[in-house]
Design an enzyme around this catalytic site. Structure first.
Site, PDB file in Angstrom:
ATOM      1  N   HIS A  24      -9.144  -0.340  -0.353  1.00 49.68           N
ATOM      2  CA  HIS A  24      -9.241  -1.397  -1.360  1.00 49.68           C
ATOM      3  C   HIS A  24     -10.602  -2.095  -1.315  1.00 49.68           C
ATOM      4  O   HIS A  24     -11.096  -2.552  -2.336  1.00 49.68           O
ATOM      5  CB  HIS A  24      -8.101  -2.401  -1.192  1.00 49.68           C
ATOM      6  CG  HIS A  24      -6.777  -1.849  -1.626  1.00 49.68           C
ATOM      7  ND1 HIS A  24      -5.808  -1.481  -0.735  1.00 49.68           N
ATOM      8  CD2 HIS A  24      -6.276  -1.582  -2.857  1.00 49.68           C
ATOM      9  CE1 HIS A  24      -4.763  -1.019  -1.394  1.00 49.68           C
ATOM     10  NE2 HIS A  24      -5.017  -1.064  -2.689  1.00 49.68           N
ATOM     11  N   HIS A  30      -6.790   6.315  -4.806  1.00 50.54           N
ATOM     12  CA  HIS A  30      -5.718   6.688  -3.893  1.00 50.54           C
ATOM     13  C   HIS A  30      -4.369   6.663  -4.606  1.00 50.54           C
ATOM     14  O   HIS A  30      -4.224   6.090  -5.683  1.00 50.54           O
ATOM     15  CB  HIS A  30      -5.699   5.773  -2.657  1.00 50.54           C
ATOM     16  CG  HIS A  30      -5.546   4.319  -2.990  1.00 50.54           C
ATOM     17  ND1 HIS A  30      -6.604   3.517  -3.345  1.00 50.54           N
ATOM     18  CD2 HIS A  30      -4.450   3.525  -3.014  1.00 50.54           C
ATOM     19  CE1 HIS A  30      -6.166   2.288  -3.577  1.00 50.54           C
ATOM     20  NE2 HIS A  30      -4.854   2.274  -3.378  1.00 50.54           N
ATOM     21  N   CYS A  68       6.095  -2.003  -5.614  1.00 50.29           N
ATOM     22  CA  CYS A  68       4.989  -1.052  -5.712  1.00 50.29           C
ATOM     23  C   CYS A  68       4.386  -0.898  -4.331  1.00 50.29           C
ATOM     24  O   CYS A  68       4.472  -1.790  -3.493  1.00 50.29           O
ATOM     25  CB  CYS A  68       3.941  -1.511  -6.712  1.00 50.29           C
ATOM     26  SG  CYS A  68       3.303  -3.153  -6.409  1.00 50.29           S
ATOM     27  N   HIS A  70       2.317   2.437  -1.698  1.00 49.25           N
ATOM     28  CA  HIS A  70       1.614   3.703  -1.544  1.00 49.25           C
ATOM     29  C   HIS A  70       2.507   4.651  -0.752  1.00 49.25           C
ATOM     30  O   HIS A  70       3.051   4.247   0.286  1.00 49.25           O
ATOM     31  CB  HIS A  70       0.308   3.497  -0.781  1.00 49.25           C
ATOM     32  CG  HIS A  70      -0.531   2.405  -1.356  1.00 49.25           C
ATOM     33  ND1 HIS A  70      -0.412   1.091  -0.954  1.00 49.25           N
ATOM     34  CD2 HIS A  70      -1.473   2.425  -2.319  1.00 49.25           C
ATOM     35  CE1 HIS A  70      -1.266   0.350  -1.642  1.00 49.25           C
ATOM     36  NE2 HIS A  70      -1.922   1.132  -2.478  1.00 49.25           N
ATOM     37  N   GLU A  88      10.996  -4.187   0.654  1.00 51.22           N
ATOM     38  CA  GLU A  88      10.516  -5.378  -0.048  1.00 51.22           C
ATOM     39  C   GLU A  88      11.640  -6.302  -0.485  1.00 51.22           C
ATOM     40  O   GLU A  88      11.523  -7.518  -0.367  1.00 51.22           O
ATOM     41  CB  GLU A  88       9.682  -4.984  -1.271  1.00 51.22           C
ATOM     42  CG  GLU A  88       8.356  -4.352  -0.914  1.00 51.22           C
ATOM     43  CD  GLU A  88       7.475  -4.096  -2.119  1.00 51.22           C
ATOM     44  OE1 GLU A  88       7.634  -4.785  -3.156  1.00 51.22           O
ATOM     45  OE2 GLU A  88       6.615  -3.205  -2.021  1.00 51.22           O
ATOM     46  N   GLU A 117      -8.711  -2.420  -6.876  1.00 54.30           N
ATOM     47  CA  GLU A 117      -7.646  -1.431  -7.026  1.00 54.30           C
ATOM     48  C   GLU A 117      -8.236  -0.240  -7.760  1.00 54.30           C
ATOM     49  O   GLU A 117      -8.917  -0.398  -8.777  1.00 54.30           O
ATOM     50  CB  GLU A 117      -6.472  -1.994  -7.846  1.00 54.30           C
ATOM     51  CG  GLU A 117      -5.550  -2.897  -7.084  1.00 54.30           C
ATOM     52  CD  GLU A 117      -4.636  -2.174  -6.117  1.00 54.30           C
ATOM     53  OE1 GLU A 117      -4.971  -1.062  -5.658  1.00 54.30           O
ATOM     54  OE2 GLU A 117      -3.587  -2.730  -5.791  1.00 54.30           O
ATOM     55  N   GLU A 119      -6.318   3.266  -8.448  1.00 55.87           N
ATOM     56  CA  GLU A 119      -5.104   3.975  -8.075  1.00 55.87           C
ATOM     57  C   GLU A 119      -4.699   5.019  -9.103  1.00 55.87           C
ATOM     58  O   GLU A 119      -4.871   4.838 -10.302  1.00 55.87           O
ATOM     59  CB  GLU A 119      -3.942   2.987  -7.895  1.00 55.87           C
ATOM     60  CG  GLU A 119      -4.164   2.036  -6.738  1.00 55.87           C
ATOM     61  CD  GLU A 119      -2.984   1.149  -6.443  1.00 55.87           C
ATOM     62  OE1 GLU A 119      -2.857   0.750  -5.273  1.00 55.87           O
ATOM     63  OE2 GLU A 119      -2.194   0.844  -7.364  1.00 55.87           O
TER      64      GLU A 119
END
Length: 181
Positions: A24, A30, A68, A70, A88, A117, A119
């Site tokens: 980041h 990514h 959200c 990764h 979460e 970001e 992504e």
């Protein structure tokens, strides 16, 4: 535990890994995913949105999709989505095979604190009328069901209320749901 992200090229091919914060800081492309749960009500669809925790290192106190994150190295995005729903917001009843994978889009945005970001973000949705949740305060400060009308109204009046990726995720989800209904 140090978290790593999977670095990808513009075609979505994995090209390596990197510590999450470093990716980041450098703005490197990514893998990521965005889960958006919804339910049907007498008044139309409602979407389960989370308010990101104050302690998050970016996009704190912003409303966003249900969860959200990764995927881990060699982790399927649907499995990762199920894992993060539990981590979460304590949702355990959504199985990987319940997700509809809407594919991915690439976005790049400058964030606060000099972070970026960048992504390849997979969008996962599931119709989940009955879910209960327990918020992880290190991830989420609030969670609410929002109607389409309330989301549209808030996005027009106060667009900074939402994470930078949420409007794109939401529009792609709406387009998909309109096509299948």
């Amino acid at each position: 535990m140090t978290e790593y992200v999977v670095l990808v090229n513009e075609q979505g091919d994995a090209i390596g890994t990197m510590e999450k914060l470093e990716a980041h800081e450098k703005g490197l492309l990514h893998l990521a995913f965005s889960v958006l749960l919804y339910r049907e009500t007498d008044l139309g669809k409602e979407f389960l949105l989370q308010k990101r925790a104050e302690c998050k290192y970016h996009s704190k106190n912003k409303w966003s999709n249900t969860c959200c994150s990764h995927p881990r190295v060699n982790e399927n995005v649907e499995v990762a989505g199920t894992r993060r729903l539990n981590e979460e917001i304590g949702i355990t009843g959504v199985l990987p095979e319940q997700f509809v994978n809407l594919g991915w889009f690439i976005y790049q945005a400058e964030l606060e604190n000099g972070l970026s970001e960048h992504e390849q973000d997979y969008i996962l949705i599931a119709n989940t009328p009955d879910v209960s949740f327990i918020l992880n305060p290190e991830e989420v400060s609030d969670i609410q069901w929002w109607s389409e009308a309330d989301i549209e109204k808030e996005m027009k009046a106060n667009p900074d209320t939402f994470s930078v990726w949420f409007p794109t995720v939401y529009k792609k989800v709406l387009t998909h749901l309109q096509q299948v209904n």
